[in-house]
Design a protein around this motif. Structure first.
Motif, PDB file in Angstrom:
ATOM      1  N   ALA A 102      24.305   8.152 -17.126  1.00 56.99           N
ATOM      2  CA  ALA A 102      23.314   9.309 -17.538  1.00 56.99           C
ATOM      3  C   ALA A 102      25.303  10.140 -18.749  1.00 56.99           C
ATOM      4  O   ALA A 102      25.446  10.777 -17.384  1.00 56.99           O
ATOM      5  N   HIS A 103      25.511   9.410 -19.085  1.00 56.66           N
ATOM      6  CA  HIS A 103      26.895  10.557 -19.850  1.00 56.66           C
ATOM      7  C   HIS A 103      26.670  11.658 -20.419  1.00 56.66           C
ATOM      8  O   HIS A 103      27.433  12.768 -20.095  1.00 56.66           O
ATOM      9  N   PHE A 104      25.011  11.757 -20.400  1.00 58.62           N
ATOM     10  CA  PHE A 104      24.546  13.536 -20.900  1.00 58.62           C
ATOM     11  C   PHE A 104      23.958  14.380 -19.828  1.00 58.62           C
ATOM     12  O   PHE A 104      23.088  14.358 -20.086  1.00 58.62           O
ATOM     13  N   GLY A 105      23.959  13.737 -18.637  1.00 59.46           N
ATOM     14  CA  GLY A 105      22.523  14.257 -18.341  1.00 59.46           C
ATOM     15  C   GLY A 105      21.639  14.153 -18.596  1.00 59.46           C
ATOM     16  O   GLY A 105      20.579  13.067 -19.523  1.00 59.46           O
ATOM     17  N   HIS A 106      20.622  15.276 -18.243  1.00 55.52           N
ATOM     18  CA  HIS A 106      18.926  14.623 -18.053  1.00 55.52           C
ATOM     19  C   HIS A 106      18.693  15.069 -20.136  1.00 55.52           C
ATOM     20  O   HIS A 106      17.816  15.458 -20.398  1.00 55.52           O
ATOM     21  N   ALA A 107      20.242  15.630 -20.926  1.00 52.11           N
ATOM     22  CA  ALA A 107      19.749  15.238 -22.062  1.00 52.11           C
ATOM     23  C   ALA A 107      19.594  14.409 -22.516  1.00 52.11           C
ATOM     24  O   ALA A 107      19.260  13.950 -24.282  1.00 52.11           O
ATOM     25  N   GLY A 108      20.161  12.990 -21.955  1.00 47.03           N
ATOM     26  CA  GLY A 108      19.990  11.387 -22.244  1.00 47.03           C
ATOM     27  C   GLY A 108      20.336  11.341 -23.995  1.00 47.03           C
ATOM     28  O   GLY A 108      21.692  11.873 -24.347  1.00 47.03           O
ATOM     29  N   ASP A 109      20.162  10.371 -24.554  1.00 49.51           N
ATOM     30  CA  ASP A 109      20.255  10.617 -25.735  1.00 49.51           C
ATOM     31  C   ASP A 109      20.502  11.143 -27.650  1.00 49.51           C
ATOM     32  O   ASP A 109      20.190  12.100 -28.582  1.00 49.51           O
ATOM     33  N   ARG A 110      19.465  13.171 -26.793  1.00 52.55           N
ATOM     34  CA  ARG A 110      18.688  14.067 -27.831  1.00 52.55           C
ATOM     35  C   ARG A 110      19.667  14.456 -28.525  1.00 52.55           C
ATOM     36  O   ARG A 110      19.011  15.108 -29.455  1.00 52.55           O
ATOM     37  N   LEU A 111      20.630  14.980 -27.918  1.00 58.44           N
ATOM     38  CA  LEU A 111      21.588  15.487 -29.256  1.00 58.44           C
ATOM     39  C   LEU A 111      22.413  14.892 -30.104  1.00 58.44           C
ATOM     40  O   LEU A 111      22.987  15.578 -31.003  1.00 58.44           O
TER      41      LEU A 111
END
Length: 215
Positions: free
Chosen positions: A26-35
């Motif tokens: 999870a490279h962006f943690g709980h943000a996932g791909d949403r950003l």
């Protein structure tokens, strides 16, 4: 002199540039791909992923500014890898054998290691240096072209606080993350040093550019 530029750096409505709980999966943690979903839907983003289709318009136009004129990148340790990556001698970043940078990349870390040369012209160099020292080194490698300040949010914040960023393109994504690492903390009044412009997109994101003001 070449410019120091931030390109297509996405943040949530509440200012987070990455989520909480970063890991190897999870490279962006709980943000996932949403950003970054807005970018994956552009023609440029699909080209980068080797997929057909994608939309044009303002999102695609801004996305295509990522690479032109860039001769080197500086990124933080948290962008290069998950917490503890320096303990894994086989870790070569989160982008596979052909990363999207295609230039020398200088990773700021307290755990330097030998350079890693990958496909497509990307070589990762590892520096334990201040923002000013890292920028000087990257400019030498860029050979007259611009240097991209690649993130994550802590590193960009440090470069902004040091007055080293000439142009910044942020993308405000209409989500609330609530936790993670924020971009703007400690930068009160930053806008006074820049000409700020905002462009709304039908996708729901807002492109905000900061260009250093001239006397």
């Amino acid at each position: 002199m070449s410019l120091a530029r931030v390109q297509s750096f996405a943040i949530s409505l509440d200012g987070f540039g990455t989520g909480e709980g970063q890991s190897a999966d999870a490279h962006f943690g709980h943000a996932g791909d949403r950003l970054h979903e807005w970018m994956f839907e552009t023609r440029w983003g699909r080209e980068m992923l080797g997929r057909p289709g994608g939309g044009g318009g303002v999102d695609d136009a801004f996305s295509r500014m990522f690479a032109p004129g860039i001769g080197a990148e500086i990124m933080g340790a948290g962008k290069f890898g998950h917490p503890g990556w320096h303990e894994d001698p086989e870790w070569k970043g989160a982008w596979g054998s052909n990363p999207p940078f295609h230039t020398p990349v200088f990773v700021l870390t307290h755990h330097p290691r030998p350079p890693i040369e990958l496909e497509g012209g990307t070589t990762f160099h590892f520096l334990d240096a201040s923002p000013a020292e890292a920028l000087e080194t990257a400019r030498e490698a860029a050979k007259g072209q611009d240097v991209r300040i690649g993130g994550g949010p802590t590193m960009i914040r440090d470069f902004l606080a040091a007055g080293l960023v000439d142009h910044m393109h942020t993308v405000v994504v209409p989500i609330l993350l609530g936790r993670g690492v924020r971009l703007w903390d400690g930068l009160e009044g930053l806008e006074k040093d820049y000409v700020v412009e905002a462009t709304s997109s039908p996708s729901g994101v807002t492109h905000v550019t900061f260009t250093r003001a001239t006397a």
